[in-house]
Design an enzyme around this catalytic site. Structure first.
Site, PDB file in Angstrom:
ATOM      1  N   THR A  40       0.817  -1.212   0.000  1.00  0.00           N
ATOM      2  CA  THR A  40       0.000   0.000   0.000  1.00  0.00           C
ATOM      3  C   THR A  40       0.848   1.258   0.000  1.00  0.00           C
ATOM      4  O   THR A  40       0.472   2.277  -0.573  1.00  0.00           O
ATOM      5  CB  THR A  40      -0.940  -0.005   1.215  1.00  0.00           C
ATOM      6  OG1 THR A  40      -1.767  -1.159   1.169  1.00  0.00           O
ATOM      7  CG2 THR A  40      -1.830   1.232   1.227  1.00  0.00           C
ATOM      8  N   TYR A  53      -7.664   1.129  -4.605  1.00  0.00           N
ATOM      9  CA  TYR A  53      -6.342   1.431  -5.133  1.00  0.00           C
ATOM     10  C   TYR A  53      -5.689   0.135  -5.587  1.00  0.00           C
ATOM     11  O   TYR A  53      -6.162  -0.961  -5.291  1.00  0.00           O
ATOM     12  CB  TYR A  53      -5.463   2.124  -4.082  1.00  0.00           C
ATOM     13  CG  TYR A  53      -5.087   1.232  -2.921  1.00  0.00           C
ATOM     14  CD1 TYR A  53      -3.884   0.530  -2.897  1.00  0.00           C
ATOM     15  CD2 TYR A  53      -5.954   1.061  -1.829  1.00  0.00           C
ATOM     16  CE1 TYR A  53      -3.543  -0.301  -1.841  1.00  0.00           C
ATOM     17  CE2 TYR A  53      -5.624   0.237  -0.775  1.00  0.00           C
ATOM     18  CZ  TYR A  53      -4.423  -0.438  -0.783  1.00  0.00           C
ATOM     19  OH  TYR A  53      -4.095  -1.269   0.262  1.00  0.00           O
ATOM     20  N   THR A 119       1.097  -4.103   4.442  1.00  0.00           N
ATOM     21  CA  THR A 119       0.823  -4.373   5.856  1.00  0.00           C
ATOM     22  C   THR A 119       0.197  -5.735   6.109  1.00  0.00           C
ATOM     23  O   THR A 119       0.267  -6.243   7.235  1.00  0.00           O
ATOM     24  CB  THR A 119      -0.098  -3.286   6.438  1.00  0.00           C
ATOM     25  OG1 THR A 119      -1.326  -3.254   5.691  1.00  0.00           O
ATOM     26  CG2 THR A 119       0.568  -1.920   6.399  1.00  0.00           C
ATOM     27  N   ASP A 120      -0.411  -6.358   5.107  1.00  0.00           N
ATOM     28  CA  ASP A 120      -1.148  -7.604   5.343  1.00  0.00           C
ATOM     29  C   ASP A 120      -0.261  -8.702   5.928  1.00  0.00           C
ATOM     30  O   ASP A 120      -0.676  -9.426   6.840  1.00  0.00           O
ATOM     31  CB  ASP A 120      -1.780  -8.116   4.049  1.00  0.00           C
ATOM     32  CG  ASP A 120      -2.991  -7.296   3.628  1.00  0.00           C
ATOM     33  OD1 ASP A 120      -3.352  -6.357   4.368  1.00  0.00           O
ATOM     34  OD2 ASP A 120      -3.559  -7.580   2.562  1.00  0.00           O
ATOM     35  N   LYS A 192      -0.682  -7.158  12.776  1.00  0.00           N
ATOM     36  CA  LYS A 192      -1.719  -6.245  12.297  1.00  0.00           C
ATOM     37  C   LYS A 192      -3.027  -6.596  12.984  1.00  0.00           C
ATOM     38  O   LYS A 192      -3.439  -7.752  13.001  1.00  0.00           O
ATOM     39  CB  LYS A 192      -1.856  -6.369  10.778  1.00  0.00           C
ATOM     40  CG  LYS A 192      -2.832  -5.376  10.161  1.00  0.00           C
ATOM     41  CD  LYS A 192      -2.814  -5.477   8.636  1.00  0.00           C
ATOM     42  CE  LYS A 192      -3.783  -4.462   8.032  1.00  0.00           C
ATOM     43  NZ  LYS A 192      -3.750  -4.459   6.546  1.00  0.00           N
ATOM     44  N   GLU A 312      -3.657 -28.810  29.252  1.00  0.00           N
ATOM     45  CA  GLU A 312      -4.921 -29.485  28.972  1.00  0.00           C
ATOM     46  C   GLU A 312      -4.760 -30.592  27.934  1.00  0.00           C
ATOM     47  O   GLU A 312      -5.675 -31.395  27.733  1.00  0.00           O
ATOM     48  CB  GLU A 312      -5.957 -28.470  28.490  1.00  0.00           C
ATOM     49  CG  GLU A 312      -6.302 -27.404  29.516  1.00  0.00           C
ATOM     50  CD  GLU A 312      -7.324 -26.420  28.975  1.00  0.00           C
ATOM     51  OE1 GLU A 312      -8.496 -26.810  28.800  1.00  0.00           O
ATOM     52  OE2 GLU A 312      -6.943 -25.267  28.722  1.00  0.00           O
TER      53      GLU A 312
END
Length: 355
Positions: A40, A53, A119-120, A192, A312
């Protein structure tokens, strides 16, 4: 006497100014290479006010030209490593980045590296590089939540901050870090957390390691999970195949069973409920996968906390390892790299407690 004192004062002031000027002249500007991958921060849209975009359209030279002040912090140059949205980030590009950064530092071509990234998957790339970059020199990842053409774009400010962080001597030896939204995060801990908000990056367990403000970076702590031994990927062109399966109420065991039949699958990360838990049918499918030689790692779909070993779940009996406090996507990164060296589950488990 007063005239003599006055003359001495003038001489001292001139001498002090001259010494300071000499110090400033002798100060060597750090060499910083920007490795651009798209995302981005390099995105371009048709409207300054609309969200739509295309990622990765703006080349690295244009990114640098848009932020002329970055040249105040060092000798800046750029290289285009990839030009993709980070949803298309892949192992091939990870290996290319790691090899290029290691070569840059080995050949003494730069004092620091900044990686522009979408950023993903930025958190995954940062952690991969943290485990594979052999140098203590600063490596800083940066991105943006809005494209370069947006009216309120955040990329220019983030890029300037990242260069400033990379140039700061205090950034040395901190491992790979992420600079976003006036904060500095450790690569291992950052993730993120929002799909659209500018302040999307968080370290949910520990918080940022530093803050950026008014042209300065202030560090407050440093992660102890910064092992001196790194994974050598210099001769690798691929990584062992590891997949992630998501846990939920009344989940079907067929999801695990089907994934387990993928050719060449070496590892499976289970994003479990609560403390990495699973329903009985899914547990049996995971146990079968483990018996068939697939390394099963229990992680969690929760955003914070850690997975406890032998709590557990009888992990030793089932042959499972736990991710400690790594989220599923970062557990996958560490499991892939661990499998390049060993299939011994005791050793792999130790990696999760040390890296």
């Amino acid at each position: 006497m007063k005239k003599i004192m006055s003359m001495l004062t003038v001489v001292l002031v001139v001498f002090s100014t001259s010494v300071q000027a000499q110090k400033n002249t002798n100060k060597i500007a750090p060499r910083i290479i920007i490795l651009a991958t798209g995302g981005t921060i390099a995105g371009s849209g048709e409207s300054a006010t609309k969200a739509a975009y295309t990622a990765g359209k703006v080349p690295v030279d244009d990114l640098l030209n848009a932020v002329p002040d970055i040249h105040k912090y060092g000798k800046i140059s750029g290289e285009q490593v990839a030009q993709i949205g980070s949803q298309d980030m892949n192992v091939v590009t990870w290996l290319k980045l790691a090899k290029r950064i290691n070569q840059i530092f080995k050949d003494n071509l730069a004092d620091a590296v900044v990686v522009t990234h979408g950023t993903d998957t930025q958190g995954e790339t940062a952690y991969f590089l943290d485990l594979t970059v052999m140098s203590d020199k600063p490596v800083v990842l940066v991105g943006a939540m809005r494209p370069s053409t947006a009216m309120s774009q955040d990329g220019n400010r983030n890029l300037l901050d990242a260069v400033m962080v990379a140039a700061d001597p205090k950034s040395q030896g901190k491992g790979v870090i992420v600079a976003m939204d006036e904060k500095v995060f450790d690569a291992r801990d950052v993730t993120k957390t929002s799909t659209t908000n500018l302040e999307t990056f968080r370290s949910t367990n520990f918080g940022p390691i530093g803050l950026i403000y008014d042209g300065k970076v202030s560090y407050y702590y440093q992660s102890l999970r910064n092992p001196s031994k790194k994974f050598d990927v210099s001769k690798l062109n691929e990584l062992p195949k590891v997949e992630i399966v998501y846990g939920y109420a009344d989940a079907s065991p067929e999801t695990v069973s089907n994934l387990s039949t993928i050719p060449g699958l070496k590892g499976l990360v289970y994003a479990g409920m609560g403390n990495g838990n699973f329903g009985e049918p899914v547990g049996k499918a995971l146990a079968n996968a483990s018996k068939n030689g697939i390394v099963v790692c229990r992680s969690a779909r929760a955003s914070a906390g850690r997975i406890t070993l032998e709590n557990e779940v009888n992990d030793a009996e089932l042959g499972f390892v736990v991710a400690d406090d790594l989220n599923p996507q970062k557990a996958r990164v560490l499991l892939m790299l661990s499998l390049t060296e060993t299939a011994d589950r005791t050793k792999i488990q130790q990696n999760f407690f040390e890296y």
